[in-house]
Design an enzyme around this catalytic site. Structure first.
Site, PDB file in Angstrom:
ATOM      1  CG  ASN A 142      -1.689   1.255   1.419  1.00  0.00           C
ATOM      2  OD1 ASN A 142      -1.843   2.031   0.477  1.00  0.00           O
ATOM      3  ND2 ASN A 142      -2.204   1.474   2.626  1.00  0.00           N
ATOM      4  CD1 TRP A 143       3.296   0.959  -2.837  1.00  0.00           C
ATOM      5  CD2 TRP A 143       3.364   2.090  -4.767  1.00  0.00           C
ATOM      6  NE1 TRP A 143       3.938   0.170  -3.766  1.00  0.00           N
ATOM      7  CE2 TRP A 143       3.994   0.837  -4.959  1.00  0.00           C
ATOM      8  CE3 TRP A 143       3.283   2.979  -5.855  1.00  0.00           C
ATOM      9  CZ2 TRP A 143       4.539   0.445  -6.187  1.00  0.00           C
ATOM     10  CZ3 TRP A 143       3.818   2.583  -7.074  1.00  0.00           C
ATOM     11  CH2 TRP A 143       4.441   1.331  -7.231  1.00  0.00           C
ATOM     12  CE  LYS A 144       0.292   3.522   4.877  1.00  0.00           C
ATOM     13  NZ  LYS A 144       0.126   3.683   6.307  1.00  0.00           N
ATOM     14  CG  HIS A 192      -5.766   1.814   5.300  1.00  0.00           C
ATOM     15  ND1 HIS A 192      -5.306   2.731   6.212  1.00  0.00           N
ATOM     16  CD2 HIS A 192      -4.736   0.968   5.063  1.00  0.00           C
ATOM     17  CE1 HIS A 192      -4.036   2.444   6.512  1.00  0.00           C
ATOM     18  NE2 HIS A 192      -3.668   1.380   5.828  1.00  0.00           N
ATOM     19  CD  GLU A 248      -2.950   5.453   6.830  1.00  0.00           C
ATOM     20  OE1 GLU A 248      -3.011   5.520   5.594  1.00  0.00           O
ATOM     21  OE2 GLU A 248      -1.972   4.980   7.438  1.00  0.00           O
ATOM     22  CD  GLU A 257      -3.452  -2.688   7.445  1.00  0.00           C
ATOM     23  OE1 GLU A 257      -2.365  -2.938   6.935  1.00  0.00           O
ATOM     24  OE2 GLU A 257      -4.054  -1.618   7.258  1.00  0.00           O
ATOM     25  N   GLY A 285       2.136   1.957  10.706  1.00  0.00           N
ATOM     26  CA  GLY A 285       3.035   3.098  10.545  1.00  0.00           C
ATOM     27  C   GLY A 285       3.773   3.513  11.804  1.00  0.00           C
ATOM     28  CB  SER A 317       5.247  -2.033  11.969  1.00  0.00           C
ATOM     29  OG  SER A 317       4.738  -0.736  12.258  1.00  0.00           O
ATOM     30  N   GLY A 332       2.786  -1.299   4.330  1.00  0.00           N
ATOM     31  CA  GLY A 332       2.754   0.131   3.993  1.00  0.00           C
ATOM     32  C   GLY A 332       4.145   0.650   3.730  1.00  0.00           C
ATOM     33  N   GLY A 333       4.763   1.250   4.747  1.00  0.00           N
ATOM     34  CA  GLY A 333       6.059   1.915   4.612  1.00  0.00           C
ATOM     35  C   GLY A 333       7.106   1.119   3.846  1.00  0.00           C
TER      36      GLY A 333
HETATM   37  C1  PEP Z   1      -0.678   0.043   5.915  1.00  0.00           C
HETATM   38  O1  PEP Z   1      -0.582   1.144   5.399  1.00  0.00           O
HETATM   39  O2  PEP Z   1      -1.652  -0.664   5.647  1.00  0.00           O
HETATM   40  C2  PEP Z   1       0.381  -0.399   6.826  1.00  0.00           C
HETATM   41  C3  PEP Z   1       0.257  -1.563   7.403  1.00  0.00           C
HETATM   42  O3  PEP Z   1       1.442   0.462   7.030  1.00  0.00           O
HETATM   43  P1  PEP Z   1       2.863   0.086   7.714  1.00  0.00           P
HETATM   44  O4  PEP Z   1       3.337  -1.197   7.081  1.00  0.00           O
HETATM   45  O5  PEP Z   1       3.733   1.235   7.383  1.00  0.00           O
HETATM   46  O6  PEP Z   1       2.609  -0.080   9.163  1.00  0.00           O
END
Ligand code: PEP
Length: 251
Positions: A9-11, A94, A96, A164, A170, A210, A231-232
């Site tokens: 997920n590049w957000k 998600h 966010e 999640e 994040g 993470s 994500g990251g």
């Molecule tokens: C996400 O954006 O769905 C996520 C899990 O982010 P991260 O891996 O950065 O925690």
């Protein structure tokens, strides 16, 4: 279910040029046979360029959101019909989107149905906040998100569920594999009550929060975890490729 699913997920990151560079580096890093379903989810404006860059790759494409109506006076929104020839997946609900944009389980349910109605597999995200975990209500919060988001949905269709925990997204503070597995077993049990054991066993359950190359193997080794939502670490081609390789070797 044998092969794992790894979703990046590049957000709200990458210009179109950067997106093409990133996906090209991921595709060349994964050019040898990998037994994993790999999905990248770039921002809307890069979807077509990423699709073109992936023309001869088995990597799938996902959007990060959609609106439930098919078309009309909804300024700024994107429908499943617009995504269907580009994306095989779409992330819905998600954390966010829930916390910043106020999406509810009712919205998530409409989006899940809209995605399935246009032939796109929804990756429905659920997860409790730190406060909800500390007060002992993680299981009930997640169960009600699963039930609300999948109300009236045939889970035998292409539904993916991502657990999640909000406190792990994040933050660099990943859930322990034991905590993740315990919640996944609870989600699997909830899916069994909704759609029966057989259908529930076929729903891929992804852990997100993470994830990196150092911890993904422990998640994938859990009986109810079938993949990861990253994500990251998906913004760095080398890290993402390594995550996929480790996950594929453990599944
Ligand atoms: C996400 O954006 O769905 C996520 C899990 O982010 P991260 O891996 O950065 O925690």
């Amino acid at each position: 279910m044998s092969i794992c699913t790894i979703v990046g997920n590049w957000k709200m990151n990458t210009t179109v040029t950067e997106a093409v560079e990133l996906v090209s580096a991921v595709a060349s890093g994964l050019s040898s046979e990998i037994s994993a379903e790999v999905v990248v989810c770039p921002p809307f404006i890069s979807l077509v360029s990423v699709q073109l860059a992936l023309h001869s790759s088995t990597i799938s494409i996902g959007a990060q959101n959609l609106y439930h109506e098919m078309n009309g006076a909804y300024t700024g929104e994107i429908s499943g019909g617009m995504l269907k020839n580009i994306c095989q997946y779409v992330i819905v609900g998600h954390s966010e989107r829930r916390s910043i944009f106020g999406e509810t389980d009712v919205d998530v349910n409409l989006k899940v149905k809209a995605a399935l109605g246009t032939g796109i597999a929804p990756i429905m995200c659920v997860g409790e906040s730190l406060e909800e975990r500390e007060r002992g209500s993680a299981n009930s919060v997640v169960e009600s998100q699963v039930r609300g988001g999948l109300e009236g949905v045939d889970i035998g269709a292409d539904v993916v569920v991502a657990y999640e925990p909000v406190w792990a997204v994040g933050t660099g503070q990943s859930a322990s594999p034991e905590i993740a597995q315990a919640m996944m077993a609870h989600i699997r049990g909830t899916l069994e009550k909704i759609g029966g054991k057989d259908a529930a066993s076929r729903v891929p359950l992804l852990y997100g929060g993470s994830v990196n190359a150092g911890n993904v193997g422990e998640y994938i080794s859990q009986p109810d975890i079938n993949g990861a939502l990253v994500g990251g670490a998906s913004l760095d081609a080398e890290s993402f490729v390594e995550i996929v390789k480790v996950a594929a070797s453990k599944s």
